[in-house]
Write an enzyme that holds these catalytic residues in place. Structure first.
Site, mmCIF file in Angstrom:
data_model
loop_
_atom_site.group_PDB
_atom_site.id
_atom_site.type_symbol
_atom_site.label_atom_id
_atom_site.label_comp_id
_atom_site.label_asym_id
_atom_site.label_seq_id
_atom_site.Cartn_x
_atom_site.Cartn_y
_atom_site.Cartn_z
ATOM 1 N N SER A 41 0.648 -1.165 0.098
ATOM 2 C CA SER A 41 -0.191 0.199 -0.174
ATOM 3 C C SER A 41 0.806 1.242 0.072
ATOM 4 O O SER A 41 1.069 1.893 0.728
ATOM 5 C CB SER A 41 -1.224 -0.153 1.250
ATOM 6 N N HIS A 158 -3.584 -6.107 2.644
ATOM 7 C CA HIS A 158 -2.653 -7.001 3.175
ATOM 8 C C HIS A 158 -3.305 -8.593 2.985
ATOM 9 O O HIS A 158 -2.294 -9.176 3.723
ATOM 10 C CB HIS A 158 -1.957 -6.662 4.099
ATOM 11 N N GLU A 167 -4.191 -1.897 10.040
ATOM 12 C CA GLU A 167 -3.305 -3.036 10.238
ATOM 13 C C GLU A 167 -3.548 -2.561 11.743
ATOM 14 O O GLU A 167 -4.807 -1.407 12.664
ATOM 15 C CB GLU A 167 -1.851 -1.976 10.965
ATOM 16 N N GLU A 208 1.915 -9.553 5.964
ATOM 17 C CA GLU A 208 2.915 -8.656 7.655
ATOM 18 C C GLU A 208 3.083 -10.177 7.727
ATOM 19 O O GLU A 208 3.701 -10.078 9.361
ATOM 20 C CB GLU A 208 2.403 -7.956 7.981
ATOM 21 N N ASP A 246 -2.936 1.375 11.726
ATOM 22 C CA ASP A 246 -2.705 2.189 10.994
ATOM 23 C C ASP A 246 -4.052 1.569 9.720
ATOM 24 O O ASP A 246 -3.526 0.385 8.898
ATOM 25 C CB ASP A 246 -1.395 1.543 10.220
ATOM 26 N N GLU A 289 -1.759 5.736 12.983
ATOM 27 C CA GLU A 289 -1.106 5.849 12.129
ATOM 28 C C GLU A 289 -1.703 6.445 10.298
ATOM 29 O O GLU A 289 -3.280 5.845 10.308
ATOM 30 C CB GLU A 289 0.032 4.944 11.575
ATOM 31 N N ASP A 317 2.324 8.020 7.804
ATOM 32 C CA ASP A 317 3.150 7.303 6.751
ATOM 33 C C ASP A 317 3.013 7.814 4.783
ATOM 34 O O ASP A 317 3.658 7.836 5.145
ATOM 35 C CB ASP A 317 2.799 5.779 7.286
ATOM 36 N N LYS A 342 10.489 4.478 6.951
ATOM 37 C CA LYS A 342 10.924 3.522 5.953
ATOM 38 C C LYS A 342 11.629 3.548 4.677
ATOM 39 O O LYS A 342 11.432 4.704 4.108
ATOM 40 C CB LYS A 342 9.528 3.464 5.169
ATOM 41 N N HIS A 370 8.909 -2.173 8.869
ATOM 42 C CA HIS A 370 8.592 -3.171 8.131
ATOM 43 C C HIS A 370 7.650 -3.240 6.337
ATOM 44 O O HIS A 370 6.990 -1.579 7.149
ATOM 45 C CB HIS A 370 8.348 -4.572 8.285
ATOM 46 N N LYS A 394 7.753 -1.473 14.264
ATOM 47 C CA LYS A 394 6.286 -1.480 13.734
ATOM 48 C C LYS A 394 6.839 -3.345 12.473
ATOM 49 O O LYS A 394 7.476 -2.803 11.707
ATOM 50 C CB LYS A 394 5.469 -0.594 12.631
HETATM 51 P P1 PGA Z 1 3.168 -1.037 3.183
HETATM 52 O O1 PGA Z 1 2.341 -1.306 3.877
HETATM 53 O O2 PGA Z 1 4.457 -1.547 3.474
HETATM 54 O O3 PGA Z 1 2.317 -2.488 2.569
HETATM 55 O O4 PGA Z 1 2.617 0.437 2.445
HETATM 56 C C1 PGA Z 1 2.401 -0.736 5.479
HETATM 57 C C2 PGA Z 1 2.592 0.746 5.977
HETATM 58 O O5 PGA Z 1 1.429 1.185 5.241
HETATM 59 O O6 PGA Z 1 2.638 0.794 7.116
HETATM 60 ZN ZN ZN Z 2 1.462 2.734 7.248
#
Ligand code: PGA
Ligand code: ZN
Length: 418
Positions: A41, A158, A167, A208, A246, A289, A317, A342, A370, A394
């Site tokens: 995503s 996911h 999440e 995940e 999230d 988030e 994010d 990230k 991750h 996370k």
């Molecule tokens: P993604 O999702 O790594 O699939 O983008 C993780 C998140 O949104 O935190």
């Molecule tokens: Zn996110």
């Protein structure tokens, strides 16, 4: 000391598609190996993941173009030079790319080299990676290690037929050894499994490694399950363990409305915020988030004010994509009080640390994460988290590429206390 060799090749990531791994050697014989993940995503403003687009190989997701860039363009340039710092190398790569979103070389290409170089220099200096990062970027001394923010129920992009929100995490609270935080979090995780089974829901896992209960009937139900699990595990909700969500709301935002399939409801931003307002009163949140979409700048400050009333950090994010520019905008607008980090969103170690430094300056909660699309066993995100004094990492609770992150954190704890 200079870079003596650079090798790039495909490895398979957890999503079943290739990703890039790079082995980089220095003239003193030190070497670093690094691989990079990709998102499911992913935010629209992330650095480009350069894939081949050749539908005859891996549905277009091959890495041969990135490898060719390294073999033909970057290796000849980089192996002739020595770099005075991590930033010097990363800036050289950014300069050769020359585009805003690294679309020429790919953020994946640049990041893989950046991290392999960091690991090689760390090895040359006989330092663990986090210590190299800490010293290289002159970061403040770290007082505590990041705690688990463990993705426990997942939906959205996911999983199939699960929640609209992406999440629901168990987040450890308090100061005790990380191994005890990991234990408490996993004990509650196992009870979530029992609770799902009791409710006739599947305990299959999503991207995940978190439960993806197909057939779940509301987006709120996982919150109740998590609170029950915390209690049944013998912990106090809000004191020992709390909840982080999230929603990844960009994924269900269209035409200025938030579309929740499970509730058969379309909310405008104000109604969406009211929905969270109700939850904030009822559940022990540690953080929230991306509750709103990545372009919904008007409403983030309203959400931030609400979260501040409840003393709950609001984390960007997809909104902030580990970018100094977007994080600065979010800070100026009072839109966030935390930031997800990230490495591959921005595509180099230096820019990632710069984003963390901006967050440190403004006392924002920092949460390296991750990726949900395809993860590798590379654990650099954990060393980054430790180096910047992050509050949490996370990461999902199961699957090898996820537990590798917790195991790296436990290793750092053991080494630090030895
Ligand atoms: P993604 O999702 O790594 O699939 O983008 C993780 C998140 O949104 O935190
Ligand atoms: Zn996110």
């Amino acid at each position: 000391m200079h870079i003596s060799s650079l090798n790039a090749y495909e490895i398979i990531a957890s999503g079943g598609y290739p990703t890039l791994e790079v082995t980089l050697e220095l003239s003193d014989g030190s070497a670093g190996v690094a691989s990079v993940p990709y998102g499911a995503s992913a935010g629209s403003y992330e650095a480009t993941v350069l894939v081949d687009g050749d539908s005859n190989r891996y549905n277009g997701n091959g890495m041969l173009t990135a490898i060719a860039h390294i073999d033909q363009v970057l290796a000849p340039v980089l192996t002739k030079q020595s770099f005075v710092s991590q930033a010097a190398l990363d800036n050289a790569l950014i300069g050769i790319d020359g585009t805003v979103n690294k679309k020429k070389l790919g953020g994946n290409t640049i990041l893989a080299i950046s991290l392999a170089y960091a690991k090689a220099v760390a090895q040359s200096r006989k330092q663990p990676l986090y210590l190299y990062i800490l010293e290289e970027f002159k970061l403040p001394t770290v007082r505590s290690l990041p705690k688990p923010m463990m993705v426990t129920v997942e939906g959205g992009k996911h999983a199939d037929n699960s929640t609209d929100l992406q999440e629901f995490c168990l987040s450890a609270i308090g100061s005790k050894p990380i191994r005890e935080h990991v234990r408490a979090t996993l004990e509650a995780y196992h009870l979530v499994k029992k609770i799902l089974q009791k409710n006739g829901l599947s305990t299959n896992v999503g991207n995940e490694g978190a439960f993806a209960p197909g057939g779940i009937t509301s987006n709120e139900q996982p919150l109740q399950f998590l609170v029950n699990a915390i209690e049944q595990a013998g912990y106090e909700p809000g004191k020992d363990l709390g909840i982080s969500i999230d929603p990844a709301a960009s994924e269900y935002y269209q035409d200025n409305m938030y579309h929740l399939k499970l509730e058969k409801t379309n909310f405008d931003a104000k109604q969406m915020i009211d929905y969270y307002r109700d939850w904030l009163k009822k559940y022990p949140f540690v953080s929230i988030e991306d509750p709103l979409a990545e372009d919904d700048w008007d409403h983030w400050p309203i959400m931030q004010a609400l979260c501040a009333e409840h003393n709950v950090p609001l984390i960007g994010d997809d909104l902030t994509v580990t970018s100094v520019k977007r994080l600065q905008k979010a800070i100026d607008l009072k839109a966030v009080s935390g930031v997800l980090v990230k490495l591959n969103q921005i595509g180099s170690l230096t820019e990632t640390i710069q984003c963390c430094q901006l967050a440190q300056k403004h006392k924002l909660m920092i949460v390296p994460s991750h990726r949900g699309g395809g993860e590798s066993n590379d654990t650099s995100m954990v060393d980054v988290a430790v180096a910047v004094g992050a509050a949490y990492i996370k990461v999902g609770p199961t699957r090898g590429e996820r537990v590798a992150k917790y195991n790296r954190l436990l290793e750092i704890e053991r080494q630090a206390s030895a």
